[in-house]
Motif scaffolding. Structure first.
Motif, PDB file in Angstrom:
ATOM      1  N   SER A 186      -4.975   1.086   9.288  1.00  0.00           N
ATOM      2  CA  SER A 186      -4.965   0.546   7.923  1.00  0.00           C
ATOM      3  C   SER A 186      -4.604  -0.938   7.925  1.00  0.00           C
ATOM      4  O   SER A 186      -5.107  -1.700   7.097  1.00  0.00           O
ATOM      5  CB  SER A 186      -3.967   1.333   7.061  1.00  0.00           C
ATOM      6  OG  SER A 186      -2.696   1.376   7.695  1.00  0.00           O
ATOM      7  N   THR A 189      -7.626  -2.878   9.244  1.00  0.00           N
ATOM      8  CA  THR A 189      -8.612  -2.975   8.167  1.00  0.00           C
ATOM      9  C   THR A 189      -8.264  -4.099   7.204  1.00  0.00           C
ATOM     10  O   THR A 189      -9.136  -4.882   6.797  1.00  0.00           O
ATOM     11  CB  THR A 189      -8.699  -1.651   7.393  1.00  0.00           C
ATOM     12  OG1 THR A 189      -8.710  -0.553   8.305  1.00  0.00           O
ATOM     13  CG2 THR A 189      -9.950  -1.607   6.534  1.00  0.00           C
ATOM     14  N   ALA A 190      -6.995  -4.191   6.840  1.00  0.00           N
ATOM     15  CA  ALA A 190      -6.559  -5.244   5.910  1.00  0.00           C
ATOM     16  C   ALA A 190      -6.690  -6.623   6.551  1.00  0.00           C
ATOM     17  O   ALA A 190      -7.102  -7.584   5.891  1.00  0.00           O
ATOM     18  CB  ALA A 190      -5.114  -4.988   5.481  1.00  0.00           C
ATOM     19  N   ARG A 192      -8.818  -7.504   8.828  1.00  0.00           N
ATOM     20  CA  ARG A 192     -10.245  -7.838   8.840  1.00  0.00           C
ATOM     21  C   ARG A 192     -10.665  -8.367   7.478  1.00  0.00           C
ATOM     22  O   ARG A 192     -11.408  -9.347   7.370  1.00  0.00           O
ATOM     23  CB  ARG A 192     -11.068  -6.605   9.218  1.00  0.00           C
ATOM     24  CG  ARG A 192     -12.551  -6.903   9.424  1.00  0.00           C
ATOM     25  CD  ARG A 192     -13.416  -5.632   9.491  1.00  0.00           C
ATOM     26  NE  ARG A 192     -13.043  -4.720  10.533  1.00  0.00           N
ATOM     27  CZ  ARG A 192     -12.619  -3.479  10.333  1.00  0.00           C
ATOM     28  NH1 ARG A 192     -12.490  -2.998   9.106  1.00  0.00           N
ATOM     29  NH2 ARG A 192     -12.312  -2.695  11.341  1.00  0.00           N
ATOM     30  N   LEU A 193     -10.178  -7.728   6.413  1.00  0.00           N
ATOM     31  CA  LEU A 193     -10.572  -8.126   5.055  1.00  0.00           C
ATOM     32  C   LEU A 193     -10.149  -9.551   4.731  1.00  0.00           C
ATOM     33  O   LEU A 193     -10.891 -10.284   4.060  1.00  0.00           O
ATOM     34  CB  LEU A 193      -9.959  -7.158   4.032  1.00  0.00           C
ATOM     35  CG  LEU A 193     -10.377  -7.411   2.580  1.00  0.00           C
ATOM     36  CD1 LEU A 193     -11.834  -7.013   2.367  1.00  0.00           C
ATOM     37  CD2 LEU A 193      -9.488  -6.643   1.612  1.00  0.00           C
TER      38      LEU A 193
ATOM     39  N   PHE B 226     -13.339  -4.189  -2.719  1.00  0.00           N
ATOM     40  CA  PHE B 226     -12.974  -3.649  -1.416  1.00  0.00           C
ATOM     41  C   PHE B 226     -12.463  -2.220  -1.444  1.00  0.00           C
ATOM     42  O   PHE B 226     -12.242  -1.623  -0.398  1.00  0.00           O
ATOM     43  CB  PHE B 226     -12.058  -4.586  -0.620  1.00  0.00           C
ATOM     44  CG  PHE B 226     -10.856  -5.117  -1.341  1.00  0.00           C
ATOM     45  CD1 PHE B 226     -10.848  -6.412  -1.840  1.00  0.00           C
ATOM     46  CD2 PHE B 226      -9.730  -4.350  -1.474  1.00  0.00           C
ATOM     47  CE1 PHE B 226      -9.730  -6.916  -2.474  1.00  0.00           C
ATOM     48  CE2 PHE B 226      -8.609  -4.851  -2.106  1.00  0.00           C
ATOM     49  CZ  PHE B 226      -8.610  -6.146  -2.616  1.00  0.00           C
ATOM     50  N   LEU B 630      -7.917   1.286   1.321  1.00  0.00           N
ATOM     51  CA  LEU B 630      -8.873   0.481   2.078  1.00  0.00           C
ATOM     52  C   LEU B 630      -9.149   0.980   3.487  1.00  0.00           C
ATOM     53  O   LEU B 630     -10.212   0.723   4.048  1.00  0.00           O
ATOM     54  CB  LEU B 630      -8.314  -0.950   2.163  1.00  0.00           C
ATOM     55  CG  LEU B 630      -9.145  -1.973   2.931  1.00  0.00           C
ATOM     56  CD1 LEU B 630     -10.443  -2.271   2.181  1.00  0.00           C
ATOM     57  CD2 LEU B 630      -8.359  -3.255   3.155  1.00  0.00           C
ATOM     58  N   THR B 631      -8.226   1.658   4.076  1.00  0.00           N
ATOM     59  CA  THR B 631      -8.222   1.899   5.529  1.00  0.00           C
ATOM     60  C   THR B 631      -9.555   2.403   6.094  1.00  0.00           C
ATOM     61  O   THR B 631     -10.249   3.203   5.467  1.00  0.00           O
ATOM     62  CB  THR B 631      -7.114   2.901   5.915  1.00  0.00           C
ATOM     63  OG1 THR B 631      -7.043   2.977   7.340  1.00  0.00           O
ATOM     64  CG2 THR B 631      -7.378   4.294   5.355  1.00  0.00           C
ATOM     65  N   ASP B 632      -9.888   1.922   7.293  1.00  0.00           N
ATOM     66  CA  ASP B 632     -11.010   2.482   8.040  1.00  0.00           C
ATOM     67  C   ASP B 632     -10.771   3.973   8.277  1.00  0.00           C
ATOM     68  O   ASP B 632      -9.630   4.435   8.343  1.00  0.00           O
ATOM     69  CB  ASP B 632     -11.134   1.821   9.420  1.00  0.00           C
ATOM     70  CG  ASP B 632     -11.508   0.349   9.351  1.00  0.00           C
ATOM     71  OD1 ASP B 632     -12.001  -0.108   8.305  1.00  0.00           O
ATOM     72  OD2 ASP B 632     -11.296  -0.333  10.369  1.00  0.00           O
TER      73      ASP B 632
END
Lengths: 672, 672
Positions: A186, A189-190, A192-193, B226, B630-632
């Protein structure tokens, strides 16, 4: 034989009955982790070893004086006996099996609470213990072993051990293990965003972690609880043995001495002794912190920093153990263990102790970049943990007010601190230069402050550290390619545990700050379609044009702005009382909670995000910070052997996979 | 040509300047997602297609009457022009390029708020629109296409499209796509902890998900925000196109008609038309819910359940589109769209509509198990979402009070509901029986209530649904093996988005419930070493003996007890005000928040976990439930082609990977 009058069958029945009427012995507090019976074997059942690896055995017999398990008037059986069976027809007493002398009986007692009610009533249970320990043992023969501890005449504790066969063939010359401390997917992912630009939902650049050869998932739980700390999880990664919170490359016994717990050999010790190549340890934490120090030290208590630094230099001294010559590279913060004073071994100047053993010592990035790569090198760049990426690159004025100089007799700031990439690349150069016989090297490089910034709920700084780790992995790959080592190097990037962090929307920080009540401030949170685009990739003051990629001042893998009006709104599963605007703190790392009473009752700090709304905590009020979480953690790998890291596995298997890739382990004292 | 007096360079400069002085146009509200300029092309830039797939084009030109983007006195240019370039030297107007008639101009207006301040001031921006749409188009030639929309004389919106080449060879006969709705890895970790026994940190059994051939990770974000919802993410998985929240297999345009948005072809439509094998859709949700219905319907608004059910049976009727014959299997809840009444198409008995087209209709598990597998089958087993695993297996009395009978003229309970495994295995039998020409089948099977129970913070029910999914995957593999289809079937298990859920410790629920204040109740939370073992794998009343594995009454993959004294303490990133004891609600799914005023101000319900402590929410107070994160998300695969699902990729790539594995797509109208 204290219970010769009691026939074994009825005694077993009695004990079984006892067991079923004592539900109060449960999980908030345990008499001793991994020892649900009154007799304990360490390493306990389910332990796995590599053939030729070293370990201690600790046996304990418990006699609780009071409480639900009270037994034998508090007198522990001293006539306990351990037998081992090699699964191939040979069974013997521990001394015969290992051809060692018997050890003397040790005795002590300890107390614990059976549950929170007992704690509140100040009614501890006292346990008397009889124990023995056997040191520096090895099993060379792969297979399944059965251990039986007999005590109190009729009671038995059993353990099944597995000894793994070494790989027939080594497939990687070098291993670099990157640890993003406290880095769940998680958080990746953040990062990357905020660090990479999307156009209509398609990323225009990617994390290096997104582009590795293989992805796996590892389970991080402890041996005796399901949430781990970094000492315990480092032990799992480095030794193949899960342990107890705060324990460093030992199984935690119940004795008062934190340095007599049964040890297990680390990947660094194995590598140095069996291969003889150089070993590097790099971290952005203080170097006595759990993740760096666990590679070659052993203790029940991770907080004993000074003795641990001494162990890291000199190896084990109190009980027989494998040789440890010190690391070839040791980089990070933590000058308080080196500057003479209360934190250093014997209050001495411990830079000198390293220098006396041939280390060159550097204390800033300029000196680091100028080192003689042929020499063992100690690099200590600040007291405590090193400065955060965000303060080193964006809010640079924050460094100037520091008092963290690593220099003796200097309490000023540490302005010239290297980043993780600078430390890691220089470490590679030293390791390669010192690997004169082309044996290969092993290095661990830790982005420590992902974890440290998540603990204080400073999400932006945590993500900055994560992006720095990703950038370091990218630069490492490029550097290895340049020096001709890439094809022979396995790169592993993983974490040691998670944090219950996740982004759930955006915060219109302008609206939030002017809204007049906590309930109105929550209106600023945009969820689903109202989360919108990542504004971190948009130049301040400009529109979120979808067509153009603009790199941030720190390069293409970092945000264009760090404190946009529309910020990430992220939550945290377990936290103290906290006030949130979801803005970046430009003054330095957050301090979200403050102690409202002398006894440790933490409330949201009025100085932290003062225009925010308060979220009350979810953990005991004595906590000033958030805590770790359970989630499985990703494992990204690239290079020879990376396919072994596919799938879902226990954290301990990362040790065995590294051992396999490096061809470590041996099936006889003198050879393979 | 309305602006012929303005030279294009200065106009561009003016617009650029306009762009940079309008930061108020930002992200909580957008004029129109994917259209930052005043001219819009759908599909927009970055869109990807499989050669031979079908799609609509929508063009819009916007003229805001007021607000920061006000332009041309609110008169939209009707003389816009789209040209396409195939990247190989051929460029033409859209009508020439596709050899189609031009479409008529459509005109409408819409309003939106520029930000929350504008919303509070009730100051909407009004936008006039001129538009055209082109229907049911196809690109057969793989490659890179450039599109250029010219409008307002000098303005341009560009789009780059990629058309992918079909695979040379099909490598799987069947594909089964399991979707655990809202299932992040943190939830899988928690499910493993309660469903599987550890001894000293080593699991004695594992999830089926832990034992698949490959693990990958997918990114779930929307095209214009997002955080995704399940309609939008299902669109990404099924069509390879990211879209907007609430949109189902269309790009969301700004028109008032929810059924005229530009469509993209789904994997089910492609499979039925190009391969001709049977298609199955199974869900524990109501069948008009986003994840099941998106497979073969198209709309801007997922809430239009009755028309969507009609589309699922009859295909598209309002504009030219590919054929859709209806699914071969359609199982789930949602009888309110079939029983004659306000929820059914034209208020008719829609069971009859399906029966008229040759479907056999079943309404309970007994009938399901007795179906004629050669026939297309509609199975509707309850109104709304189906009962949860925990209520079907442990707290079974909760079913008896239901009013969810799927039968016409029956408002009693639905006692004989099948589980996900029963539906899925029967679906496989039907699909195989109907695949008389051995073409293979495609099925989607959804564990919908992982998501639905996370929304209401009912962690135990969510984990029960997750363990049921895992058990269904296990049973599916065994069943495919038995019927001889395993080697030719690709099994994918993934989710559509995450929830910010993670376990951070244990709760001594006994202590928590009797503690007298909210702050004292928090003392019951055990973190790190005090989290202890998972008591869900210990028989009630017994000690946590480490040596014995005891299976739960529902089998080896489920807890032994569901409401232990020491329960999981889990947090949730984004939630309404809630009261927590971390106990399982034995009365049925939780309702954590209640509306305190007529205008939707949700507070913690006094009826939910009344002995708990209150945690105030982190999202707007109008929310009664938690929201997505959001998490992958992990992707687990097994079978032919599973190695294509390694690594980290965008959610849309799952469509293209399935397309590749099935050999879908074609490079000419009549062949491959």
């Amino acid at each position: 034989m204290k219970f010769s009058l009691a026939p074994s069958a009825s005694m077993a029945g009695l004990l079984l009955a006892l067991g079923y009427i004592t539900p109060a012995v449960a999980q908030t507090f345990q008499r001793l982790g991994t020892c649900p019976q009154l007799g304990c074997i360490f390493p306990p059942t389910e332990a796995e070893f590599i053939a030729g690896g070293h370990f201690d055995i600790r046996l304990e017999v418990h006699a609780p004086i009071n409480g639900s398990e009270a037994f034998n008037n508090g007198v522990p059986d001293e006539n306990f006996k351990l037998t081992l069976d090699n699964g191939k027809g040979y069974s013997a007493d521990v001394t015969s099996f290992f051809q060692i002398q018997d050890s003397p009986i040790e005795k002590w007692n300890f107390t614990y609470y059976e549950d929170l009610f007992a704690r509140d009533a100040k009614a501890p249970t006292v346990v008397n213990v009889a124990s023995k320990a056997y040191r520096n043992l090895t099993l060379y023969e792969p297979g399944q072993y059965q251990l039986k501890l007999s005590y109190y005449d009729t009671q038995q504790t059993l353990a099944n051990w597995t000894v793994h066969e070494p790989a027939k063939k080594r497939c990687a010359k070098n291993v670099i293990l990157f640890i993003g401390d406290g880095m769940p997917q998680s958080a990746i992912t953040a990062a990357r965003l905020i660090g990479h630009k999307q156009i209509n939902g398609k990323y225009q650049s990617r994390m290096q972690l997104d582009n590795m050869d293989n992805v796996g998932l590892q389970m991080t739980h402890s041996i005796d609880s399901f949430i781990t700390d970094s000492a315990n999880s480092a032990t799992a990664l480095y030794t193949g043995h899960k342990s107890t919170v705060n324990a460093i490359s030992v199984y935690a016994d119940s004795s008062p001495n934190p340095f007599d717990d049964p040890r297990v050999e680390t990947i660094a010790e194995l590598f140095q002794n069996q291969i003889g190549g150089p070993v590097g340890i790099v971290s952005t934490a203080f170097v006595a912190d759990a993740t760096p120090i666990t590679l070659a030290t052993h203790t029940r208590d991770r907080d004993l920093y000074a003795p641990l630094i001494s162990q890291m230099l000199n190896g084990q001294s109190n009980f027989s153990w494998v040789d440890w010559k010190g690391p070839d590279v040791f980089f990070g913060g933590g000058a308080e263990q080196f500057k003479p004073g209360s934190g250093s071994p014997n209050k001495t100047n411990y830079y000198n102790a390293f220098a006396d053993q041939g280390y060159q010592v550097v204390n800033d990035n300029t000196a680091l970049q100028a080192v003689d790569t042929s020499k063992r090198t100690l690099g200590i760049f600040s007291t405590s943990n090193m400065a955060k990426w965000l303060d080193r690159h964006v809010y640079t004025d924050n460094l100037k007010n520091g008092t963290v100089s690593p220099l003796v007799n200097n309490t000023g700031p540490a302005l010239d601190q290297p980043g993780l990439a600078q430390m890691t690349l220089k470490a590679i150069d030293i390791l390669k230069a010192r690997d004169t016989e082309n044996k290969g090297f092993f290095m661990m490089s830790e982005a420590a402050s992902i974890d440290k910034m998540f603990h204080v709920l400073d999400y932006e700084r945590a993500l900055g550290e994560l992006l720095e780790l990703d950038d370091t992995v990218r630069q490492t790959i490029e550097h290895l390619e340049k020096i001709g080592e890439l094809d022979e190097t396995l790169i592993i990037v993983t974490a040691d545990h998670g944090h219950g962090f996740d982004v759930f929307g955006s915060s219109d920080t302008k609206y939030l700050k002017v809204a007049t009540t906590d309930r109105l401030k929550r209106e600023a949170i945009g969820t689903y379609q109202n989360s919108g685009h990542s504004e971190y990739q948009v130049a301040p003051g400009s529109r979120p044009e979808n067509q153009t990629v603009v790199n941030g001042p720190q390069g293409p893998n970092f945000p264009v702005q760090w404190d946009p009006r529309y910020a990430l709104a992220a939550g945290f599963a377990a936290h103290p009382d906290v006030r949130e605007t979801y803005s970046t703190d430009t003054r330095g790392p957050r301090v979200p909670a403050t102690n409202s009473t002398a006894k440790g009752d933490y409330i949201a700090s009025s100085k932290d995000q003062p225009q925010g709304f308060v979220i009350n905590g979810t953990i005991p009020v004595s906590n000033s910070q958030g805590v770790h979480s359970l989630t499985d953690i990703p494992v990204f790998t690239k290079g020879p052997g990376s396919d072994k890291f596919k799938g879902v596995y226990d954290s301990t298997q990362i040790f065995f996979k590294m051992v396999e890739v490096l061809g470590l382990g041996k099936t006889s004292r003198d050879g393979k």
